[in-house]
Design a protein around this motif. Structure first.
Motif, PDB file in Angstrom:
ATOM      1  N   MET A 259       0.792  -1.223   0.000  1.00 11.79           N
ATOM      2  CA  MET A 259       0.000   0.000   0.000  1.00 11.79           C
ATOM      3  C   MET A 259       0.832   1.284   0.000  1.00 11.79           C
ATOM      4  O   MET A 259       0.297   2.371   0.143  1.00 11.79           O
ATOM      5  N   ASP A 260       2.144   1.143  -0.174  1.00 11.93           N
ATOM      6  CA  ASP A 260       2.969   2.328  -0.363  1.00 11.93           C
ATOM      7  C   ASP A 260       4.168   1.942  -1.220  1.00 11.93           C
ATOM      8  O   ASP A 260       4.487   0.765  -1.390  1.00 11.93           O
ATOM      9  N   GLY A 261       4.844   2.958  -1.763  1.00 11.80           N
ATOM     10  CA  GLY A 261       5.927   2.689  -2.687  1.00 11.80           C
ATOM     11  C   GLY A 261       7.109   1.971  -2.073  1.00 11.80           C
ATOM     12  O   GLY A 261       7.730   1.108  -2.709  1.00 11.80           O
ATOM     13  N   LYS A 262       7.437   2.284  -0.847  1.00  8.32           N
ATOM     14  CA  LYS A 262       8.597   1.671  -0.198  1.00  8.32           C
ATOM     15  C   LYS A 262       8.406   0.168  -0.009  1.00  8.32           C
ATOM     16  O   LYS A 262       9.288  -0.634  -0.343  1.00  8.32           O
ATOM     17  N   SER A 263       7.248  -0.212   0.552  1.00  6.01           N
ATOM     18  CA  SER A 263       7.002  -1.640   0.774  1.00  6.01           C
ATOM     19  C   SER A 263       6.845  -2.378  -0.549  1.00  6.01           C
ATOM     20  O   SER A 263       7.264  -3.530  -0.695  1.00  6.01           O
ATOM     21  N   GLY A 264       6.270  -1.695  -1.548  1.00  2.00           N
ATOM     22  CA  GLY A 264       6.135  -2.303  -2.866  1.00  2.00           C
ATOM     23  C   GLY A 264       7.487  -2.579  -3.494  1.00  2.00           C
ATOM     24  O   GLY A 264       7.715  -3.640  -4.092  1.00  2.00           O
ATOM     25  N   LEU A 265       8.390  -1.638  -3.354  1.00  2.00           N
ATOM     26  CA  LEU A 265       9.745  -1.794  -3.888  1.00  2.00           C
ATOM     27  C   LEU A 265      10.463  -2.944  -3.196  1.00  2.00           C
ATOM     28  O   LEU A 265      11.158  -3.743  -3.844  1.00  2.00           O
ATOM     29  N   GLN A 266      10.282  -3.058  -1.883  1.00  2.00           N
ATOM     30  CA  GLN A 266      10.912  -4.145  -1.134  1.00  2.00           C
ATOM     31  C   GLN A 266      10.374  -5.500  -1.590  1.00  2.00           C
ATOM     32  O   GLN A 266      11.147  -6.449  -1.796  1.00  2.00           O
ATOM     33  N   MET A 267       9.057  -5.600  -1.765  1.00  2.00           N
ATOM     34  CA  MET A 267       8.466  -6.863  -2.211  1.00  2.00           C
ATOM     35  C   MET A 267       8.948  -7.230  -3.605  1.00  2.00           C
ATOM     36  O   MET A 267       9.239  -8.396  -3.899  1.00  2.00           O
ATOM     37  N   ALA A 268       9.029  -6.228  -4.487  1.00  2.00           N
ATOM     38  CA  ALA A 268       9.467  -6.483  -5.862  1.00  2.00           C
ATOM     39  C   ALA A 268      10.906  -6.981  -5.909  1.00  2.00           C
ATOM     40  O   ALA A 268      11.268  -7.782  -6.777  1.00  2.00           O
ATOM     41  N   SER A 269      11.726  -6.520  -4.973  1.00  2.00           N
ATOM     42  CA  SER A 269      13.138  -6.910  -4.968  1.00  2.00           C
ATOM     43  C   SER A 269      13.383  -8.241  -4.280  1.00  2.00           C
ATOM     44  O   SER A 269      14.370  -8.921  -4.548  1.00  2.00           O
ATOM     45  N   GLN A 270      12.456  -8.629  -3.386  1.00  2.00           N
ATOM     46  CA  GLN A 270      12.673  -9.836  -2.580  1.00  2.00           C
ATOM     47  C   GLN A 270      11.943 -11.065  -3.107  1.00  2.00           C
ATOM     48  O   GLN A 270      12.283 -12.186  -2.730  1.00  2.00           O
ATOM     49  N   HIS A 271      10.961 -10.872  -3.983  1.00  2.00           N
ATOM     50  CA  HIS A 271      10.154 -11.990  -4.467  1.00  2.00           C
ATOM     51  C   HIS A 271       9.995 -11.918  -5.986  1.00  2.00           C
ATOM     52  O   HIS A 271      10.087 -10.845  -6.586  1.00  2.00           O
ATOM     53  N   ALA A 272       9.738 -13.063  -6.590  1.00  2.00           N
ATOM     54  CA  ALA A 272       9.538 -13.129  -8.044  1.00  2.00           C
ATOM     55  C   ALA A 272       8.048 -13.025  -8.360  1.00  2.00           C
ATOM     56  O   ALA A 272       7.224 -13.740  -7.772  1.00  2.00           O
ATOM     57  N   PHE A 273       7.705 -12.130  -9.267  1.00  2.00           N
ATOM     58  CA  PHE A 273       6.322 -11.950  -9.711  1.00  2.00           C
ATOM     59  C   PHE A 273       6.249 -12.052 -11.230  1.00  2.00           C
ATOM     60  O   PHE A 273       7.222 -11.753 -11.924  1.00  2.00           O
ATOM     61  N   ASP A 274       5.087 -12.456 -11.711  1.00  2.00           N
ATOM     62  CA  ASP A 274       4.874 -12.537 -13.158  1.00  2.00           C
ATOM     63  C   ASP A 274       4.519 -11.174 -13.740  1.00  2.00           C
ATOM     64  O   ASP A 274       4.774 -10.918 -14.923  1.00  2.00           O
ATOM     65  N   ILE A 275       3.927 -10.321 -12.923  1.00  2.00           N
ATOM     66  CA  ILE A 275       3.561  -8.980 -13.379  1.00  2.00           C
ATOM     67  C   ILE A 275       3.382  -8.072 -12.156  1.00  2.00           C
ATOM     68  O   ILE A 275       3.036  -8.550 -11.065  1.00  2.00           O
ATOM     69  N   ILE A 276       3.642  -6.790 -12.356  1.00  2.00           N
ATOM     70  CA  ILE A 276       3.447  -5.793 -11.304  1.00  2.00           C
ATOM     71  C   ILE A 276       2.453  -4.755 -11.794  1.00  2.00           C
ATOM     72  O   ILE A 276       2.613  -4.200 -12.887  1.00  2.00           O
TER      73      ILE A 276
END
Length: 232
Positions: free
Chosen positions: A31-48
């Motif tokens: 729900m915020d850019g900082k936590s989103g950036l952390q999740m994107a860097s720590q986990h693999a996703f098919d799409i953001i």
């Protein structure tokens, strides 16, 4: 299919979760850019799916940081700001597509399917790795462009546009064809994003060269060819 949704509006989160969960998506929410950036860097996703207006770190900066990390995960930018300037800024930051609020869920799902499908397409074989016109060479494997042996730095969107133009040498392409093939899903026909990006390419590819390769066919669209005299 793992999806990261970076969005701070509870109503939008709820709508997307209900709709895409039914379609089989596994959704993680930030729900915020900082936590989103952390999740994107720590986990693999098919799409953001990334909202532009976010607390802590805005969506544009999140997008840039994700791309600067080397991630090629497709990014669909979601925002209420739908002007050409915002579209161009989002794409330049590294987004692959752009959809404005309010949106139809069917369109959102169509864009997601297109982006994830494109991300899974096999690389072209080395026999088809490069395209050339005059002294301009594009390599689809290394994602590099050179003219007269000099490297040209392009954004991801500029590269896709140039690749499409070069794969259709001598063919006049209208704006709709370019939108559908470079941006995958039809944008609002009122936008001049194609013209903006054509001008970007011209400045980088043609401006310093006597032989112009990108030409306007007035009333019809654009064409890439070596021997052509523009109407005066």
């Amino acid at each position: 299919m793992k999806l990261l949704l970076i969005e701070d509006e509870p109503s939008v989160i709820s709508l997307i979760q209900r709709s895409l969960s039914v379609s089989g998506y596994e959704i993680t929410v930030a729900m915020d850019g900082k936590s989103g950036l952390q999740m994107a860097s720590q986990h693999a996703f098919d799409i953001i799916i990334l909202d532009l207006m976010l607390p802590v770190i805005n969506g544009m900066e999140v997008c840039r940081k994700i791309r600067s990390s080397g991630s090629v995960t497709p990014i669909l930018m979601l925002t209420a700001l739908g002007t050409t300037e915002n579209i161009v800024s989002g794409l330049d930051a590294g987004a692959d597509d752009y959809i404005t609020k309010p949106f139809k869920l069917a369109e959102l799902e169509a864009r997601i399917r297109t982006l994830t499908r494109r991300g899974k397409e096999p690389e072209k074989t080395k026999n088809n790795a490069s395209s050339q016109i005059a002294d301009l060479v594009l390599d689809t494997i290394t994602k590099t462009v050179q003219r007269a042996g000099q490297p040209i730095d392009l954004t991801a969107t500029e590269f896709r546009l140039l690749e499409f133009l070069m794969s259709n040498q001598n063919k006049v392409l209208n704006r709709m064809e370019i939108l559908e093939n470079v941006w995958d899903i039809n944008f609002n026909l009122g936008t001049n994003v194609v013209d903006v990006y054509i001008n970007y390419l011209r400045k980088k590819i043609d401006k310093q060269n006597s032989v112009k390769l990108i030409h306007t066919v007035f009333g019809m669209g654009y064409v890439m060819r070596q021997s052509y005299e523009d109407p005066k």
